[in-house]
Design a protein around this motif. Structure first.
Motif, PDB file in Angstrom:
ATOM      1  N   ARG A   1       4.501   0.485   2.827  1.00 18.87           N
ATOM      2  CA  ARG A   1       3.917  -0.846   2.677  1.00 18.87           C
ATOM      3  C   ARG A   1       4.731  -1.896   2.111  1.00 18.87           C
ATOM      4  N   ASP A   2       4.528  -3.133   2.457  1.00 19.09           N
ATOM      5  CA  ASP A   2       5.385  -4.251   1.851  1.00 19.09           C
ATOM      6  C   ASP A   2       4.993  -4.120   0.235  1.00 19.09           C
ATOM      7  N   GLY A   3       6.040  -4.446  -0.458  1.00 19.89           N
ATOM      8  CA  GLY A   3       6.098  -4.525  -1.758  1.00 19.89           C
ATOM      9  C   GLY A   3       5.646  -3.149  -2.569  1.00 19.89           C
ATOM     10  N   GLY A   4       5.492  -1.923  -1.838  1.00 18.77           N
ATOM     11  CA  GLY A   4       5.250  -0.736  -2.341  1.00 18.77           C
ATOM     12  C   GLY A   4       3.644  -0.623  -2.730  1.00 18.77           C
ATOM     13  N   PHE A   5       2.776  -1.472  -1.959  1.00 15.51           N
ATOM     14  CA  PHE A   5       1.407  -1.670  -2.309  1.00 15.51           C
ATOM     15  C   PHE A   5       0.938  -0.149  -1.979  1.00 15.51           C
TER      16      PHE A   5
END
Length: 279
Positions: free
Chosen positions: A271-275
Motif C-alpha cells: 500500500r501507499d506509504g507502507g500502510f
C-alpha cells in the motif's frame, strides 16, 4: 496633236489603271467573331460567354459534410486502440535477482518448498509469475496441505512462525506447534467470496488463511471469537495475531467482519506509504 493626247492621258484618274484605293463598299462585311489571318483564311473563334468555372457545379453542403465524415471515420479507424494495462500478476513479478534472493531467504529458514510453474487463469489479472509450493515454512511445522503462493508470502509466513508463533506455543505446555490448518491459499476469487468487487489478494498468491494451530500433543487451537474469554488460548491467539502484522501488511480475524470469524487472513499487499491494516 500627240502632245494634246499625252496631256489628256495624264488627266485620266489612276483608278482606270488599278493604281488607286480599292472600292470596298461592295465587299461583304467581316463577322466580328472571326479573325482573318495573314494568309487570308478565316478561323471562326467563338467568343465564350461562359466563365471558365461554370461547367463545374459547386458542391452542396451535404456532400462536403459527407466527405468530412468519411475523412474523420478514416482517421478514427487509422488510430490504434490504447494498449491494455498489464495484468496484476505481471506487475507483481519479481526480477530474477529478487526471486533468487527470496529463495535464499526461504532456504535460510529451512523451509520445504518446490518452485512451481507460473499460474494463470481465465481472469487475466489472476496468477503468479514465480510461485512456490510451500509444505513446511520452518522445520517441524507443516501445512496440512501444500500451499501455492508467492515467495514473498512464504518468507513472511516462515519468519512469523519462527520468531513469534513457536515461542508463544512454548508457554502452553502442549508441545511445539507442528501443523497449520490452512484455509485459502492461492485462489482466483473476489474478496470475501462475493460475486463482484475487487479481486482478493489470494488471486495473486499474496495471501494465506490460517484456520487452526496444531500441537505435538494432538490438540488444536482454532481461530474463533474469544473476546474476554480469559483463557490462555485467547492470549495465544491475540499474541500471534498482533505479531503477524510485523510481517504481513494485512491481518484480519474474528471481529474484523463476519467473513473472518473463523480464520486469520494474512497478506502482503503493498500500500501507499507502507500502510498496514491490522484488525
Amino acid at each position: 496633236m500627240k502632245r494634246a493626247v499625252a496631256v489628256l492621258l495624264l488627266m485620266i484618274p489612276s483608278v482606270v489603271w488599278g493604281q488607286g484605293a480599292p472600292d470596298t463598299s461592295r465587299l461583304p462585311p467581316v463577322k466580328p467573331d472571326a479573325v482573318t489571318d495573314v494568309d487570308g483564311d478565316v478561323d471562326a473563334l467563338e467568343v465564350s460567354k461562359v466563365p471558365p468555372d461554370a461547367e463545374r457545379a459547386p458542391r452542396s453542403e451535404a456532400s462536403q459534410d459527407s466527405k468530412a465524415d468519411t475523412e474523420e471515420a478514416a482517421e478514427d479507424s487509422a488510430t490504434p486502440p490504447e494498449p491494455l494495462a498489464p495484468p496484476v500478476w505481471q506487475t507483481l513479478q519479481e526480477t530474477d535477482d529478487a526471486f533468487v534472493a527470496c529463495l535464499g531467504a526461504l532456504n535460510e529458514l529451512g523451509a520445504v518448498y518446490k518452485v512451481a510453474d507460473p499460474q494463470t487463469e481465465e481472469d487475466r489479472d489472476c496468477g503468479i509469475a514465480n510461485p512456490v509450493r510451500l509444505s513446511e515454512p520452518v522445520p517441524g511445522v507443516q501445512i496440512d496441505s501444500p500451499a501455492l503462493m508467492r515467495c514473498e508470502t512464504a518468507v513472511a509466513l516462515g519468519t512469523w512462525l519462527r520468531d513469534f508463533v513457536k515461542p508463544a506455543a512454548a508457554t502452553l505446555k502442549r508441545g511445539p506447534v507442528v501443523t497449520l490448518a490452512k484455509g485459502s491459499g492461492y485462489q482466483c476469487r473476489r474478496r470475501n467470496n462475493l460475486p463482484d468487487g475487487k479481486l482478493s489478494e489470494h488471486a495473486y498468491g499474496n495471501a494465506i488463511d490460517i484456520m487452526a494451530f496444531g500441537f505435538k500433543d494432538g490438540s488444536q487451537i482454532k481461530v474463533t471469537p474469544r473476546e474476554r474469554e480469559g483463557s490462555r488460548e485467547e492470549s495465544f491467539q491475540d499474541a500471534v495475531r498482533a505479531t503477524a502484522c510485523l510481517y504481513f501488511s494485512t491481518v484480519l480475524g474474528p471481529g474484523s467482519d463476519e467473513a473472518h470469524n473463523d480464520h486469520l487472513h494474512l497478506d502482503v499487499i503493498a500500500r501507499d506509504g507502507g500502510f498496514r491494516l491490522c484488525q
